[in-house]
Design an enzyme around this catalytic site. Structure first.
Site: not given
Ligand code: ARG
Length: 462
Positions: A29, A116, A161-162, A283, A289, A291, A296, A328
């Site tokens: 991650s 954790n 309205t509408h 455009s 144009k 825009n 948007e 994660q």
């Molecule tokens: N990268 C993990 C997350 O985003 C961190 C916690 C991971 N904990 C574990 N026991 N693998 O949640």
């Protein structure tokens, strides 16, 4: 980002073969959670100080850890930190670097802690900071709306309205409607902040820890309002992020409606406003144009924020206690929602005060479409006609107006008075746009005097 040998992994002890290369990339991650680095370091420093306070670390170890982490932060900010995919996430990257730098003391930082409770703490710290920035951006946009409302407190446009012309309103009143929506969004955000700003740290992996920790001590260092009361809940739930996304989805829903109006108003058919060139694009084929891309795009981005909310709700619904790797997946939707909210508020905050209002066009539109028909009915009621009968009389007058292509105020007295003996010469006073708006003179009404009072109340309340 580099891929190191798997033996670098802090948990490699019980494994007999290296992680599959694709699995390593798939489960990592760090590519997206490295944005938590500042909060991860702040959390680690508080944890180290707490461990020192309760006698688990020595003062010297604490000094080394704090200095080491501060140096790592500088490296990251100078872009001199080599993030490693094989070290999985921001937490293990920073910890491994700390151990490289300071040795044995670095190995003690993770005492009484787990990734954790660490990650849950990091996200809350990060989100708290973002909430404060977003709250300030909402206020800035609201200030722009109040200024615009004040400038245009007398400017009349048709209310719809509408999407059919209904009754005249002043533009300032219309802007205050957006102000009110943002006010509720701000309230929702501040309410969400209360539940974000509670500390999971100390929950460790799921059950708490056998060290004599002082959670209040770390919470105070980190500016948390309180500490999570159940370790299983603290490491697993992400309802605070869901709440934030619910706020974000509601805010974007509002900005999307606002965008829709700006797009319509900027069209040649309405021609109520001009958006400055710096907020528009052209455009590549049609030279004429200009825009309204900004509104948007904000309208378009709303979908991804709704998507973030749905992702997080779905992410949580099947998870047994306590932490699961599913969690994660909480980060990307949350980060995307934050980025989208910040970008949209920023661009709206810049653009709204620069909206150029085409007063004559708005007023001309209000003069056609029989927008004062209700005022004529109310006039008849004041002259003794029952409302349902008055409604019918005015309906007939409108039909004549449609056939003869005249608005009520443009008809002759003879033409109008044929529909009811209660119509007198003074009828034209109520058929003017100014008379119509001024008559709605109560809290929440569109009379310019009320709009000014509402602006003043709003300013005093800030
Ligand atoms: N990268 C993990 C997350 O985003 C961190 C916690 C991971 N904990 C574990 N026991 N693998 O949640």
């Amino acid at each position: 980002m580099s891929r190191d040998n798997s033996s670098d992994k802090p948990w490699a002890g019980r494994f007999t073969e290296p992680t599959d290369a694709f699995v390593e990339a798939f489960t990592s991650s760090v590519g997206f959670d490295k944005r938590l680095y500042r909060h991860d370091i702040a959390g680690s420093i508080a944890h180290a100080k707490m461990l020192t306070h309760v006698g688990v670390l020595s003062r010297d170890e604490c000094k080394l850890i704090v200095k080491g982490l501060e140096d790592i932060q500088l490296d990251i900010e100078r872009d001199e930190f080599n993030w490693s995919v094989s070290l999985e996430d921001v937490h293990m990257n920073i910890e491994a670097r700390l151990i490289d730098r300071i040795g044995i003391a670095g190995k003690k930082l993770h005492t009484g802690r787990s990734r954790n409770d660490q990650v849950a703490t990091d996200i809350r710290l990060y989100l708290r900071d973002e909430i404060d920035l977003i709250a300030a951006e909402i206020k800035r946009l609201q200030t722009g709306l109040l200024d615009l409302a004040e400038r245009e407190a007398e400017t009349i446009l048709p209310g719809f309205t509408h999407l059919q012309v209904a009754q005249p309103v002043v533009f300032g009143h219309h802007m205050l409607a957006w102000f009110e929506m943002l006010k509720r969004d701000h309230d929702r955000l501040m309410d969400c902040r209360k539940r974000v700003n509670v500390m999971p740290l100390g929950s460790a992996a799921l059950a708490g820890t056998s060290y004599p920790i002082d959670r209040e001590f770390s919470a105070q260092l980190l500016g948390f309002d309180g500490i999570c009361q159940n370790s299983l809940d603290a490491v697993s739930d992400r309802d605070f992020a869901i709440e934030f996304c619910a706020f974000a989805a509601t805010l974007l829903m509002h900005l999307s409606r606002f965008s829709e109006e700006l797009v319509i108003w900027a069209s040649a058919q309405f021609d109520f406003i001009e958006l400055p060139d710096r907020f528009c694009t052209g455009s590549s084929i049609m030279p004429q144009k200009k825009n309204p891309d900004v509104p948007e795009l904000v309208r378009g981005k709303t979908g991804r924020v709704f998507g973030s909310l749905m992702s997080l709700l779905t992410l949580m619904k099947g998870q047994p206690l306590a932490y699961n790797k599913d969690n994660q997946e909480d980060k990307e939707p949350l980060f995307d929602a934050i980025d989208t909210v910040r970008g949209s508020l920023r661009v709206f905050g810049d653009m709204v005060p620069a909206i150029e209002v085409k007063r004559e066009n708005m007023e001309r539109a209000a003069r056609s479409g029989f927008s004062t028909a209700t005022d004529l009915a109310d006039y008849l009621v004041r002259n003794g006609v029952a409302f349902r009968d008055a409604h019918e009389v005015v309906g007939k007058a409108v039909r004549l107006g449609v056939e003869s292509n005249l608005d009520l105020a443009e008809m002759s007295f003879e033409a109008l008075s044929q529909f009811s003996p209660a119509i007198k010469e003074d009828v034209f006073e109520v058929l003017t746009l100014q008379g119509s708006v001024a008559a709605r003179d109560h809290i929440g009404g569109t009379a310019p005097a009320q709009v000014r009072a509402a602006i003043q109340r709003a300013r005093e309340a800030r």
